[in-house]
Design a protein around this motif. Structure first.
Motif, PDB file in Angstrom:
ATOM      1  N   ARG A 120      67.280 -77.856  53.971  1.00  0.00           N
ATOM      2  CA  ARG A 120      66.832 -78.247  52.639  1.00  0.00           C
ATOM      3  C   ARG A 120      66.338 -79.682  52.566  1.00  0.00           C
ATOM      4  N   THR A 121      66.509 -80.453  53.646  1.00  0.00           N
ATOM      5  CA  THR A 121      66.044 -81.837  53.671  1.00  0.00           C
ATOM      6  C   THR A 121      65.063 -82.018  54.829  1.00  0.00           C
ATOM      7  N   LEU A 122      63.898 -82.559  54.520  1.00  0.00           N
ATOM      8  CA  LEU A 122      62.860 -82.767  55.518  1.00  0.00           C
ATOM      9  C   LEU A 122      62.391 -84.210  55.508  1.00  0.00           C
ATOM     10  N   VAL A 123      62.033 -84.694  56.683  1.00  0.00           N
ATOM     11  CA  VAL A 123      61.309 -85.952  56.832  1.00  0.00           C
ATOM     12  C   VAL A 123      59.911 -85.603  57.307  1.00  0.00           C
ATOM     13  N   ARG A 124      58.906 -86.064  56.570  1.00  0.00           N
ATOM     14  CA  ARG A 124      57.528 -85.710  56.873  1.00  0.00           C
ATOM     15  C   ARG A 124      56.712 -86.969  57.187  1.00  0.00           C
ATOM     16  N   ASN A 125      55.885 -86.885  58.212  1.00  0.00           N
ATOM     17  CA  ASN A 125      54.995 -87.977  58.596  1.00  0.00           C
ATOM     18  C   ASN A 125      53.575 -87.435  58.640  1.00  0.00           C
ATOM     19  N   ARG A 126      52.702 -88.009  57.813  1.00  0.00           N
ATOM     20  CA  ARG A 126      51.323 -87.527  57.731  1.00  0.00           C
ATOM     21  C   ARG A 126      50.342 -88.640  58.090  1.00  0.00           C
ATOM     22  N   PHE A 127      49.378 -88.306  58.956  1.00  0.00           N
ATOM     23  CA  PHE A 127      48.357 -89.253  59.399  1.00  0.00           C
ATOM     24  C   PHE A 127      46.987 -88.690  59.027  1.00  0.00           C
ATOM     25  N   THR A 128      46.152 -89.535  58.406  1.00  0.00           N
ATOM     26  CA  THR A 128      44.831 -89.102  57.956  1.00  0.00           C
ATOM     27  C   THR A 128      43.769 -90.086  58.426  1.00  0.00           C
ATOM     28  N   LEU A 129      42.655 -89.553  58.925  1.00  0.00           N
ATOM     29  CA  LEU A 129      41.480 -90.345  59.269  1.00  0.00           C
ATOM     30  C   LEU A 129      40.277 -89.753  58.552  1.00  0.00           C
ATOM     31  N   GLU A 130      39.515 -90.600  57.867  1.00  0.00           N
ATOM     32  CA  GLU A 130      38.312 -90.173  57.148  1.00  0.00           C
ATOM     33  C   GLU A 130      37.144 -91.056  57.572  1.00  0.00           C
ATOM     34  N   TYR A 131      35.993 -90.426  57.822  1.00  0.00           N
ATOM     35  CA  TYR A 131      34.822 -91.172  58.281  1.00  0.00           C
ATOM     36  C   TYR A 131      33.737 -91.141  57.215  1.00  0.00           C
ATOM     37  N   ASP A 132      33.214 -92.311  56.894  1.00  0.00           N
ATOM     38  CA  ASP A 132      32.167 -92.458  55.891  1.00  0.00           C
ATOM     39  C   ASP A 132      30.802 -92.336  56.575  1.00  0.00           C
ATOM     40  N   ILE A 133      30.158 -91.189  56.398  1.00  0.00           N
ATOM     41  CA  ILE A 133      28.848 -90.956  56.993  1.00  0.00           C
ATOM     42  C   ILE A 133      27.780 -91.608  56.113  1.00  0.00           C
ATOM     43  N   PRO A 134      26.923 -92.457  56.664  1.00  0.00           N
ATOM     44  CA  PRO A 134      25.897 -93.122  55.861  1.00  0.00           C
ATOM     45  C   PRO A 134      24.992 -92.125  55.129  1.00  0.00           C
ATOM     46  N   LYS A 135      24.772 -92.378  53.848  1.00  0.00           N
ATOM     47  CA  LYS A 135      23.871 -91.591  53.012  1.00  0.00           C
ATOM     48  C   LYS A 135      24.245 -90.102  52.998  1.00  0.00           C
ATOM     49  N   TRP A 136      25.551 -89.833  53.000  1.00  0.00           N
ATOM     50  CA  TRP A 136      26.033 -88.454  53.007  1.00  0.00           C
ATOM     51  C   TRP A 136      27.299 -88.381  52.156  1.00  0.00           C
ATOM     52  N   LYS A 137      27.330 -87.475  51.185  1.00  0.00           N
ATOM     53  CA  LYS A 137      28.445 -87.397  50.248  1.00  0.00           C
ATOM     54  C   LYS A 137      29.659 -86.667  50.810  1.00  0.00           C
ATOM     55  N   LEU A 138      29.454 -85.771  51.776  1.00  0.00           N
ATOM     56  CA  LEU A 138      30.552 -84.936  52.264  1.00  0.00           C
ATOM     57  C   LEU A 138      31.210 -85.584  53.476  1.00  0.00           C
ATOM     58  N   ASP A 139      31.956 -86.655  53.232  1.00  0.00           N
ATOM     59  CA  ASP A 139      32.620 -87.366  54.329  1.00  0.00           C
ATOM     60  C   ASP A 139      33.801 -86.549  54.841  1.00  0.00           C
ATOM     61  N   PRO A 140      33.876 -86.270  56.153  1.00  0.00           N
ATOM     62  CA  PRO A 140      34.954 -85.435  56.690  1.00  0.00           C
ATOM     63  C   PRO A 140      36.245 -86.218  56.890  1.00  0.00           C
ATOM     64  N   TYR A 141      37.375 -85.507  56.829  1.00  0.00           N
ATOM     65  CA  TYR A 141      38.660 -86.122  57.162  1.00  0.00           C
ATOM     66  C   TYR A 141      39.480 -85.155  58.007  1.00  0.00           C
TER      67      TYR A 141
END
Length: 214
Positions: free
Chosen positions: A122-143
């Motif tokens: 019932r007790t969890l320790v969670r570690n989350r890592f996120t990387l997002e890249y800003d593509i020039p002149k593009w709205k759909l930046d992936p992560y």
């Protein structure tokens, strides 16, 4: 061998600044300026999107200590299907954020406790890592996002799950108040009885209210 399921998760959330600066105030106290309140409603479907799994109602607080560090807490009530009992859960979280060039990094630590019988994890320790890249002149930046789940239990602490997300976020208006998040997720349970792996389609809409002084 774990079973494999396909799921669809849909959610809508809002985030507001609860304390507005008064007209008579030249500046606002830092605590009230950096505090945010948020709420979220989420509906999950299982059986490859054909069956109801649960509905979550979440609410909590976020506070920015610095530009790079935030803390917060959250409460959830989950309405399960007919075969399972509803449950309540609390979270305590810390976020670290950084940016280098066009690459954004985010780390989130979560302490999670679910009000379940003591025999269950019932007790969890969670570690989350996120990387997002800003593509020039593009709205759909992936992560790309990876999260680990470690169960704390009297029988021994162990890794009980992994989560992998590949997605994109994009703004629906110039003011960046309306955001849509679309992602594919792979959930993997480990070291638990009858483990289940899930492929999940995530659809999330977020609305932020910017309170402006008159």
């Amino acid at each position: 061998m774990p079973e494999t399921d396909g799921q669809v998760w849909m959610s809508a959330s809002t985030e507001v600044k609860p304390f507005r600066k008064k007209d008579t105030e030249v500046t606002q106290a830092r605590f009230f300026r950096n505090l945010r309140v948020f709420g979220e409603a989420e509906w999950r479907l299982n059986d490859w999107g054909g069956g109801h799994k649960q509905v979550n109602l979440n609410g909590g607080l976020k506070y920015s200590i610095t530009k790079f560090l935030r803390v917060g807490s959250e409460y959830r009530h989950a309405f399960k299907d007919r075969e399972k009992s509803d449950y309540d859960r609390i979270y305590v979280r810390t976020w670290l954020q950084g940016k280098r060039g066009r690459l954004d990094g985010d780390y989130r630590f979560t302490y999670e406790h679910t009000f379940l019988p003591v025999k269950k994890i019932r007790t969890l320790v969670r570690n989350r890592f996120t990387l997002e890249y800003d593509i020039p002149k593009w709205k759909l930046d992936p992560y790309l996002q990876v999260e680990t789940f470690t169960g704390l239990h009297y029988t021994g602490n162990r890794l009980v799950g992994m989560r992998y997300d590949l997605g994109t976020k994009f703004n629906l208006d110039a003011a960046k108040r309306n955001t849509l998040d679309v992602a594919i997720r792979f959930d993997q349970e480990t070291n638990t009885p009858a483990p289940e792996n899930s492929w999940v389609l995530l659809l999330a809409y977020e609305l932020s209210f910017n309170k402006k002084k008159k």
